[in-house]
Design a protein around this motif. Structure first.
Motif, PDB file in Angstrom:
ATOM      1  N   ALA A  80       0.853  -1.186   0.000  1.00  0.00           N
ATOM      2  CA  ALA A  80       0.000   0.000   0.000  1.00  0.00           C
ATOM      3  C   ALA A  80       0.887   1.234   0.000  1.00  0.00           C
ATOM      4  CB  ALA A  80      -0.910  -0.008   1.217  1.00  0.00           C
ATOM      5  N   PHE A  81       0.277   2.370  -0.256  1.00  0.00           N
ATOM      6  CA  PHE A  81       1.035   3.605  -0.304  1.00  0.00           C
ATOM      7  C   PHE A  81       0.344   4.661   0.555  1.00  0.00           C
ATOM      8  CE2 PHE A  81       1.612   1.248  -4.212  1.00  0.00           C
ATOM      9  CZ  PHE A  81       2.986   1.107  -4.230  1.00  0.00           C
ATOM     10  N   ALA A  82       1.169   5.506   1.183  1.00  0.00           N
ATOM     11  CA  ALA A  82       0.612   6.558   2.040  1.00  0.00           C
ATOM     12  C   ALA A  82       1.251   7.895   1.670  1.00  0.00           C
ATOM     13  CB  ALA A  82       0.898   6.237   3.505  1.00  0.00           C
ATOM     14  N   VAL A  83       0.422   8.921   1.592  1.00  0.00           N
ATOM     15  CA  VAL A  83       0.946  10.274   1.330  1.00  0.00           C
ATOM     16  C   VAL A  83       1.732  10.720   2.567  1.00  0.00           C
ATOM     17  CG1 VAL A  83       0.325  12.670   0.807  1.00  0.00           C
ATOM     18  CG2 VAL A  83      -1.032  10.789  -0.149  1.00  0.00           C
ATOM     19  N   LYS A  84       2.955  11.213   2.341  1.00  0.00           N
ATOM     20  CA  LYS A  84       3.809  11.586   3.478  1.00  0.00           C
ATOM     21  C   LYS A  84       3.191  12.731   4.291  1.00  0.00           C
ATOM     22  CE  LYS A  84       8.139  10.192   1.345  1.00  0.00           C
ATOM     23  NZ  LYS A  84       9.414  10.616   0.740  1.00  0.00           N
ATOM     24  N   SER A  85       3.394  12.651   5.615  1.00  0.00           N
ATOM     25  CA  SER A  85       2.725  13.610   6.494  1.00  0.00           C
ATOM     26  C   SER A  85       3.215  15.038   6.305  1.00  0.00           C
ATOM     27  CB  SER A  85       2.910  13.190   7.951  1.00  0.00           C
ATOM     28  OG  SER A  85       4.290  13.111   8.247  1.00  0.00           O
ATOM     29  N   LYS A  86       4.477  15.199   5.869  1.00  0.00           N
ATOM     30  CA  LYS A  86       4.932  16.588   5.734  1.00  0.00           C
ATOM     31  C   LYS A  86       4.172  17.325   4.636  1.00  0.00           C
ATOM     32  CE  LYS A  86       9.067  15.525   3.005  1.00  0.00           C
ATOM     33  NZ  LYS A  86      10.512  15.689   2.944  1.00  0.00           N
ATOM     34  N   ASN A  87       3.536  16.537   3.708  1.00  0.00           N
ATOM     35  CA  ASN A  87       2.691  17.177   2.702  1.00  0.00           C
ATOM     36  C   ASN A  87       1.481  17.850   3.343  1.00  0.00           C
ATOM     37  OD1 ASN A  87       4.021  16.464   0.217  1.00  0.00           O
ATOM     38  ND2 ASN A  87       3.515  14.351   0.772  1.00  0.00           N
ATOM     39  N   ILE A  88       1.072  17.307   4.507  1.00  0.00           N
ATOM     40  CA  ILE A  88      -0.092  17.884   5.178  1.00  0.00           C
ATOM     41  C   ILE A  88       0.194  19.335   5.548  1.00  0.00           C
ATOM     42  CG2 ILE A  88      -1.602  17.723   7.202  1.00  0.00           C
ATOM     43  CD1 ILE A  88      -1.075  14.694   7.186  1.00  0.00           C
ATOM     44  N   PHE A  89       1.420  19.564   6.027  1.00  0.00           N
ATOM     45  CA  PHE A  89       1.769  20.943   6.421  1.00  0.00           C
ATOM     46  C   PHE A  89       1.704  21.881   5.228  1.00  0.00           C
ATOM     47  CE2 PHE A  89       3.629  18.505   9.846  1.00  0.00           C
ATOM     48  CZ  PHE A  89       3.328  19.264  10.955  1.00  0.00           C
ATOM     49  N   GLU A  90       2.334  21.448   4.135  1.00  0.00           N
ATOM     50  CA  GLU A  90       2.315  22.279   2.922  1.00  0.00           C
ATOM     51  C   GLU A  90       0.884  22.528   2.477  1.00  0.00           C
ATOM     52  OE1 GLU A  90       4.658  20.547  -0.207  1.00  0.00           O
ATOM     53  OE2 GLU A  90       6.352  20.207   1.185  1.00  0.00           O
ATOM     54  N   PHE A  91       0.118  21.441   2.544  1.00  0.00           N
ATOM     55  CA  PHE A  91      -1.251  21.509   2.063  1.00  0.00           C
ATOM     56  C   PHE A  91      -2.081  22.471   2.922  1.00  0.00           C
ATOM     57  CE2 PHE A  91      -5.572  19.585   2.318  1.00  0.00           C
ATOM     58  CZ  PHE A  91      -5.973  19.892   1.026  1.00  0.00           C
ATOM     59  N   VAL A  92      -1.902  22.365   4.234  1.00  0.00           N
ATOM     60  CA  VAL A  92      -2.662  23.239   5.130  1.00  0.00           C
ATOM     61  C   VAL A  92      -2.253  24.702   4.935  1.00  0.00           C
ATOM     62  CG1 VAL A  92      -3.023  23.846   7.567  1.00  0.00           C
ATOM     63  CG2 VAL A  92      -3.201  21.463   6.832  1.00  0.00           C
ATOM     64  N   ASN A  93      -0.957  24.925   4.736  1.00  0.00           N
ATOM     65  CA  ASN A  93      -0.512  26.296   4.502  1.00  0.00           C
ATOM     66  C   ASN A  93      -1.124  26.883   3.246  1.00  0.00           C
ATOM     67  OD1 ASN A  93       1.005  26.420   6.808  1.00  0.00           O
ATOM     68  ND2 ASN A  93       2.892  25.702   5.813  1.00  0.00           N
ATOM     69  N   GLU A  94      -1.167  26.060   2.198  1.00  0.00           N
ATOM     70  CA  GLU A  94      -1.808  26.498   0.951  1.00  0.00           C
ATOM     71  C   GLU A  94      -3.260  26.858   1.214  1.00  0.00           C
ATOM     72  OE1 GLU A  94      -1.696  23.634  -2.258  1.00  0.00           O
ATOM     73  OE2 GLU A  94       0.483  23.415  -1.965  1.00  0.00           O
ATOM     74  N   ALA A  95      -3.916  25.965   1.953  1.00  0.00           N
ATOM     75  CA  ALA A  95      -5.336  26.163   2.238  1.00  0.00           C
ATOM     76  C   ALA A  95      -5.551  27.456   3.014  1.00  0.00           C
ATOM     77  CB  ALA A  95      -5.882  24.972   3.017  1.00  0.00           C
ATOM     78  N   LYS A  96      -4.649  27.710   3.967  1.00  0.00           N
ATOM     79  CA  LYS A  96      -4.777  28.920   4.775  1.00  0.00           C
ATOM     80  C   LYS A  96      -4.664  30.168   3.922  1.00  0.00           C
ATOM     81  CE  LYS A  96      -3.316  27.459   9.376  1.00  0.00           C
ATOM     82  NZ  LYS A  96      -2.185  27.389  10.318  1.00  0.00           N
ATOM     83  N   GLU A  97      -3.785  30.121   2.921  1.00  0.00           N
ATOM     84  CA  GLU A  97      -3.617  31.281   2.037  1.00  0.00           C
ATOM     85  C   GLU A  97      -4.893  31.565   1.277  1.00  0.00           C
ATOM     86  OE1 GLU A  97      -0.198  30.740  -0.518  1.00  0.00           O
ATOM     87  OE2 GLU A  97       1.084  30.488   1.253  1.00  0.00           O
ATOM     88  N   ASN A  98      -5.598  30.503   0.908  1.00  0.00           N
ATOM     89  CA  ASN A  98      -6.792  30.676   0.099  1.00  0.00           C
ATOM     90  C   ASN A  98      -8.043  30.953   0.915  1.00  0.00           C
ATOM     91  OD1 ASN A  98      -5.446  30.255  -2.286  1.00  0.00           O
ATOM     92  ND2 ASN A  98      -5.653  28.031  -2.117  1.00  0.00           N
ATOM     93  N   ASP A  99      -8.005  30.587   2.135  1.00  0.00           N
ATOM     94  CA  ASP A  99      -9.238  30.640   2.925  1.00  0.00           C
ATOM     95  C   ASP A  99      -8.934  31.179   4.325  1.00  0.00           C
ATOM     96  OD1 ASP A  99     -11.600  30.223   4.220  1.00  0.00           O
ATOM     97  OD2 ASP A  99     -11.961  28.253   3.299  1.00  0.00           O
ATOM     98  N   THR A 100      -9.440  32.361   4.616  1.00  0.00           N
ATOM     99  CA  THR A 100      -9.112  32.988   5.895  1.00  0.00           C
ATOM    100  C   THR A 100      -9.777  32.314   7.084  1.00  0.00           C
ATOM    101  OG1 THR A 100     -10.841  34.565   5.355  1.00  0.00           O
ATOM    102  CG2 THR A 100      -8.567  35.305   5.078  1.00  0.00           C
ATOM    103  N   THR A 101     -10.847  31.557   6.814  1.00  0.00           N
ATOM    104  CA  THR A 101     -11.519  30.895   7.936  1.00  0.00           C
ATOM    105  C   THR A 101     -10.657  29.811   8.547  1.00  0.00           C
ATOM    106  OG1 THR A 101     -12.559  29.297   6.481  1.00  0.00           O
ATOM    107  CG2 THR A 101     -13.808  31.290   6.954  1.00  0.00           C
ATOM    108  N   LEU A 102      -9.584  29.472   7.847  1.00  0.00           N
ATOM    109  CA  LEU A 102      -8.723  28.411   8.354  1.00  0.00           C
ATOM    110  C   LEU A 102      -7.603  28.944   9.247  1.00  0.00           C
ATOM    111  CD1 LEU A 102      -8.327  26.294   5.114  1.00  0.00           C
ATOM    112  CD2 LEU A 102      -9.856  25.871   7.038  1.00  0.00           C
TER     113      LEU A 102
END
Lengths: 188, 369
Positions: B311-333
């Motif tokens: 099986a394969f798992a997305v590495k957890s450090k991607n979560i940080f990048e992903f959340v940061n991206e999300a925060k830039e796009n959405d102030t509610t985050l």
């Protein structure tokens, strides 16, 4: 290409009237001769006649025990055909200017002289046979051409026994000899 | 002696069929009678002529037969129309070699093409790798799912919509932010169910199909935020051989699985994910992959179809990048805070599981009509 041994084997086959060998020689050489004759004022029939005559000449040559072919079969057949066809053209008064001299040829005059002598003899015998009439013609053909035995011939031609057939054969033979020698000069 | 008798004698003399005494008598006769001698010579010549005649006749016959045969086979051409048979034979003879070459070239090309296809296809062949979301429309869930349909009155899934896909997800913020795989969310909204069977409405806040990650926000008055999350999200790379475990919803009940980190890269060397050795099934997608210290090291996403347990798992450090991206796009985050301290270090696996289970949700995505 064909090795020398292969060619020797083919000639031996030809001398023995082996149809397999004749077929091979035929396939290897006919179209060349045909092209030559067609390009020089001849027809398909002419090509066939010339080629078959050359084959007979080669056959006669191959039959003699002292026979050695000093060149390839192809070259020899071409040389004979070329000679024969040019002669024929001269006889017919048809001329061809574009006879190409580029192909390799060997001198065949002597061989052709011998061949022509045999041709003449053949013609005499052929005429004699044809004027012989039946059943003599078939009887003699059976004995000399098909190499049938007297017993066989007696059965085939309805004689009561082999001696009768033999008697008949001699009668026919005497007539044939008479016809033949009336045309043929022994001194020649 | 009549002529026939004489001729017969001459023939047998020439053929050497006479006995020695007969030969002696006949030769004496020859000497005595010049006419007979003449006849013998003459007959010898005649016989020779006859043999030549026969031989020439025979060779002419053979030549004639051979000519006709070759003409029939199409080996010779005399200008006239070739017979259909001869034409076929001739065409075959002429193009035999070409046909053979063409056939072998065709064969080689077929081999090369199939080789190339086999070589390049893993990159595009979706069958080799399988996303572990539950395509409910296709799979049709088992009895539990039907059971949940019966209880639809109580369900928060709106009437008249069908659940398109499902999987797992887990909290990254106690306030109700859930991370899952993007491929789990094929619909436009979702309902999440916790390990105790309670349903909450959720909205898709951010989605990234390239990273295959998505954030859901629970928007439900019934939801009581947790005080804190027991696990942390790992920032650094995990090590080969690390013992790992996961919790997810391949069924309607939470399922625990254990395995180890097999490779630091994913399918075909994909550096964004890990290869893990674990038993994973459709529905495990989006579940957390944790190590012994209670750190989330990845998000379980896919498995190799032809291999068992890969099986394969997305590495957890991607979560940080992903959340940061999300925060830039959405102030509610803005207030979204990723946990960085695990409280489960050194605790037993049973305790770890019971704590993590509260934070892992069964995600059911649907489309609003």
């Amino acid at each position: 290409m064909k090795s020398e041994q292969n060619e020797q084997a083919l000639l031996k086959g030809l001398a023995n009237n082996d149809s397999k060998a004749i077929e091979t020689i035929y396939k290897d050489n006919f179209s060349m001769v045909q092209a030559f004759v067609l390009n020089n004022n001849g027809s398909y029939d002419d090509a066939r006649d010339v080629f078959q005559e050359a084959m007979i000449a080669l056959y006669e040559k191959a039959q003699s025990e002292s026979f050695v072919l000093t060149c390839q079969i192809k070259t020899y057949v071409y040389s004979i055909c070329r000679r024969l066809w040019l002669k024929k053209l001269q006889q017919l008064g048809r001329f061809s200017n574009q006879v190409d001299n580029l192909d390799e040829t060997v001198p065949v005059e002597e061989d052709l002289e011998i061949h022509e002598k045999r041709n003449a003899e053949f013609a005499i015998m052929d005429r004699a046979m044809k004027s012989l009439g039946e059943p003599c013609k078939s009887l003699l053909e059976g004995y000399y051409l098909k190499k049938m035995g007297m017993q066989e011939l007696a059965a085939e031609f309805g004689y009561t026994n082999a001696d009768n057939a033999k008697n008949q054969k001699y009668k026919c033979l005497m007539r044939l000899k008479k016809l033949f020698f009336s045309q043929y000069n022994i001194g020649d | 002696m009549d002529d026939i008798q004489l001729l017969a004698n001459i023939e047998s003399y020439l053929a050497g069929e006479m006995s020695p005494t007969e030969v002696a008598i006949f030769e004496a006769l020859r000497k005595k009678t010049p006419e007979i001698d003449q006849m013998v010579v003459e007959h010898k010549l005649f016989q020779h002529q006859m043999e030549d005649y026969a031989a020439t006749q025979n060779i002419k016959h053979t030549l004639h037969v051979v000519h006709a045969k070759l003409l029939e086979n199409g080996d010779l051409n005399e200008g006239g129309e070739l017979s259909a048979k001869a034409q076929v034979v001739q065409l075959w003879n002429r193009y035999k070699r070409v046909t053979a070459i063409a056939a072998s070239v065709g064969g080689v090309i077929a081999l090369v093409i199939s080789g190339l296809v086999a070589y390049f296809s893993p990159a595009v062949n979706g069958n080799q790798i399988q996303q572990l979301s539950k395509d409910i429309e296709i799979i049709k869930r088992n009895q539990q799912y039907q059971g949940s349909l019966i209880n639809e009155v109580k369900s928060k899934i709106p009437n008249g919509v069908t659940v398109i896909s499902g999987g797992s997800g887990f909290l990254i913020d106690a306030k109700g932010f859930i991370i899952t795989n993007a491929h789990v969310l094929k619909g436009t909204a979702a309902v999440v169910v916790d390990s105790k069977g309670r349903e909450y409405n959720a909205t898709i806040v951010h989605i990234d199909t390239k990273k295959d990650l998505a954030i859901l926000k629970i928007n439900d008055g019934d939801f009581t935020p947790l005080k804190s999350l027991p696990y942390s999200i790992g920032k650094s790379n995990a090590d080969l051989g690390d013992e790992i475990f996961t919790l997810g919803y391949p069924r309607n009940d939470i399922v625990y699985g254990v395995g180890y980190l097999a490779s630091k890269t994913g399918f075909n060397g994909d550096s964004l994910s890990y290869q893990i050795q674990i038993s994973a099934n459709p529905g495990n997608s989006g579940g957390p992959v944790l190590n012994n210290n209670g750190e989330v090291i990845g998000v379980l996403s896919t498995r190799q179809a032809q291999a068992d347990g890969v099986a394969f798992a997305v590495k957890s450090k991607n979560i940080f990048e992903f959340v940061n991206e999300a925060k830039e796009n959405d102030t509610t985050l803005e207030h979204l805070k990723i946990p960085v301290h695990s409280t489960m270090k050194g605790t037993s696996r049973k305790q770890q599981i019971s704590k993590v289970a509260d934070c892992v949700y069964n995600v059911k995505a649907f489309s609003k009509k």
